[in-house]
Every structure is written in structure tokens, then in C-alpha cells.
Design an enzyme around this catalytic site. Structure first.
Site, mmCIF file in Angstrom:
data_model
loop_
_atom_site.group_PDB
_atom_site.id
_atom_site.type_symbol
_atom_site.label_atom_id
_atom_site.label_comp_id
_atom_site.label_asym_id
_atom_site.label_seq_id
_atom_site.Cartn_x
_atom_site.Cartn_y
_atom_site.Cartn_z
ATOM 1 N N SER A 1 0.784 -1.182 0.025
ATOM 2 C CA SER A 1 0.088 -0.040 0.048
ATOM 3 C C SER A 1 0.858 1.175 0.043
ATOM 4 O O SER A 1 2.036 1.041 0.402
ATOM 5 C CB SER A 1 -0.809 0.156 1.354
ATOM 6 O OG SER A 1 -1.445 1.506 1.337
ATOM 7 N N TYR B 1 -2.216 -1.085 10.502
ATOM 8 C CA TYR B 1 -2.222 -1.248 9.051
ATOM 9 C C TYR B 1 -0.790 -0.849 8.354
ATOM 10 O O TYR B 1 -0.420 -1.579 7.693
ATOM 11 C CB TYR B 1 -3.524 -0.641 8.294
ATOM 12 C CG TYR B 1 -3.717 -0.922 6.823
ATOM 13 C CD1 TYR B 1 -4.148 -1.911 6.240
ATOM 14 C CD2 TYR B 1 -3.307 0.083 5.886
ATOM 15 C CE1 TYR B 1 -4.382 -2.155 4.869
ATOM 16 C CE2 TYR B 1 -3.494 -0.235 4.602
ATOM 17 C CZ TYR B 1 -3.954 -1.345 4.186
ATOM 18 O OH TYR B 1 -4.045 -1.454 2.876
#
Ligand SMILES: NC(=O)c1ccc[n+]([C@@H]2O[C@H](COP(=O)([O-])OP(=O)(O)OC[C@H]3O[C@@H](n4cnc5c(N)ncnc54)[C@H](OP(=O)(O)O)[C@@H]3O)[C@@H](O)[C@H]2O)c1
Length: 250
Positions: free
Chosen positions: A141, A154
């Protein structure tokens, strides 16, 4: 040149929908036999049927990535049935967007387990069945190299997965296996439906990305196809951001 993956077997985790299904579809259209992984057979069936309806080689692979023993058994059975796995796309990932004070140790562990430990484990389990020329592609990401408030677990997991990509590239290079990552920016997937409807987010992306918009889910597939293809034999340990310019733009 269109990549030709005829004869290759590709396993894509979290492929029942979203970006995983886009990647699985692209690999299948390039000729690979694709195994769509998910936890929920009811979610996988329509995805598999959709690809099979296009005349593509697709089948379901059901496993919970958080179940260590079950996963090892499932991969052993899969490898026996397929004979080999040439391409592994570690796409499955969970989210837990909460401020620091709300994230207890168990929640952080759970997110790391799914987003970082499971990819590690899958590489360990799959590589004995991966011939030279094999490709591992981790879906990280933009929350690997950069961060925002309220997303610490995350971000830590994706940053870890990026570092793991380099470590595995070093370790598996001598076996002729490349390991790379694709880092999506903001994609208009079902999982992001509420954010896609939010005009504030659209405004943010208009300012913060060079292309000024959300990514379309289909736009993730090209980077994955490239890394899986014969066009990328000497590319390893890299992270390709597919983010409309988010990381490059201020
Ligand atoms: N969409 C974006 O804008 C964006 C941006 C940056 C990074 N990413 C990354 O790209 C990947 C795909 O994102 P997406 O938007 O397509 O998300 P998604 O639709 O939520 O897909 C995530 C997949 O992971 C699976 N999964 C989660 N936990 C699992 C577990 N314990 N065992 C097995 N499967 C599990 C989910 O399965 P179930 O269907 O069973 O829940 C789902 O299929 C993720 O790694 C995400 O972090 C996405």
C-alpha cells in the site's frame, strides 16, 4: 507486447472480489491457470464462474489465512493437485482503522497476523513447489512508505510487508524466484464504497494525486501482469506504486 502466461499456475489470495479478482482475471486472460483464494466459498463461486464463463482456467481455493495448520494442509493438497505454483500474489489483507488509544495488543496482533505473518507463511509453504522463474508479488500500500493518523496497525503491517519483499528477494534470488511488491493508492473498490461516496475524499485525491482521481480497480492489473511476465526476469526486490502519482506529488 502482451504477456503470455500459458502453462503457468497462479495463486491469488483474497480473490473473491476487489483488486484480487482484477489481478486474477488479468493473469487468467494472459493464459495462466488461476487459483482464486478466499475464506468464503459462496463469495468465490461467482468470481470463479465469471472467469470460467469467459473460457478461462479458474478454480477456487478456500482457506483461512489465520489458521496456521489448516493453511499448511490446504497448500500441501493444492500443490499435489496442481504439481506446481509459478506465481503467488499475496493480495488478501484486512483493515482496522482506529486511533491508537482504541487499538489494543490483540487487535494489532490480529492485523499483523493477516497482513504480514500470513504472506510470510504462504511464501514459506509455496516456494518448495515453485520452480525457478517463479514470481512472488506482495500487495502492499502507499501506507507502507507514508502514513496518516488513525491507521497505525495497517501502516506497520504494510511497511513490514514492503521490507519482507526485499528480504525475500535476497533469500529466494538464488533459486531464480523474484519477489516484488505492488503498492496501490486509493482504488474505488467495494471495500472503499463509503470513502468513494465522500466528496471530501474526492477533493483530497484531486489535490494529492497527479491524475486527480480515484484509481479504477482494473488499473491495478498491469503492474501485476508485468511482474509476473517474461518481461520482468531481472526485476526483484522492488515496490511499484500504482497510485495516480500520490507518492510523487505534493
Ligand atoms: N482498495 C484500495 O484502495 C487499496 C489501497 C491500498 C492497498 N490495498 C490492498 O490491496 C489488497 C486488496 O484490497 P481490496 O480493496 O480489494 O480489499 P478487499 O475487497 O477487502 O479484499 C481483501 C481480501 O482479503 C481477504 N481476507 C482478509 N482477511 C483474510 C483472512 N484472514 N483469510 C483469508 N482471506 C482474508 C478478504 O476475504 P473476505 O472476502 O473473506 O473478507 C478479501 O477477499 C489488500 O491487501 C489491501 O490492503 C487496497
Amino acid at each position: 507486447m502482451t504477456p503470455d502466461l500459458t502453462g503457468k499456475v497462479a495463486l491469488v489470495t483474497g480473490a473473491g472480489g476487489g483488486l484480487g479478482l482484477e489481478m486474477a482475471g488479468a493473469l487468467a486472460r494472459a493464459g495462466a491457470r488461476v487459483l482464486l483464494h478466499g475464506r468464503d466459498v459462496a463469495k468465490l463461486e461467482p468470481a470463479v464462474a465469471g472467469l470460467a464463463g469467459e473460457g478461462l482456467a479458474a478454480s477456487a481455493f478456500v482457506a483461512d489465512l489465520d489458521d496456521e495448520e489448516g493453511l499448511a494442509d490446504a497448500i500441501a493438497r493444492l500443490a499435489e493437485a496442481c504439481g506446481r505454483i509459478d506465481i503467488l500474489v499475496n493480495n488478501a489483507g484486512a483493515r482496522d482503522r482506529r486511533p491508537l488509544g482504541e487499538l489494543d495488543r490483540a487487535s494489532v496482533r490480529a492485523l499483523l497476523e493477516t497482513n504480514l505473518v500470513a504472506p510470510f507463511d504462504l511464501v514459506r509453504l509455496v516456494t518448495p513447489h515453485m520452480p525457478a522463474g517463479g514470481r512472488i508479488i506482495n500487495i502492499t500500500s502507499i501506507a507502507g512508505p507514508i502514513a496518516r493518523a488513525g491507521d497505525a496497525a495497517y501502516t506497520a503491517a504494510k511497511g513490514g510487508l514492503e521490507a519482507l519483499t526485499r528480504a525475500l528477494a535476497a533469500e529466494l534470488g538464488p533459486q531464480g524466484i523474484t519477489v516484488n511488491a505492488v503498492a496501490p493508492g486509493y482504488f474505488a473498490t467495494e471495500a472503499n464504497r463509503a470513502m468513494v461516496a465522500d466528496e471530501g475524499v474526492a477533493g483530497h485525491l484531486a489535490r494529492r494525486t497527479s491524475l486527480g482521481r480515484w484509481g479504477e480497480p482494473s488499473e491495478i492489473a498491469g503492474a501485476v501482469l508485468f511482474l509476473a511476465s517474461a518481461q520482468a526476469p531481472y526485476v526483484t526486490g522492488q515496490v511499484i506504486a500504482v497510485d495516480g502519482g500520490y507518492l510523487a506529488h505534493f
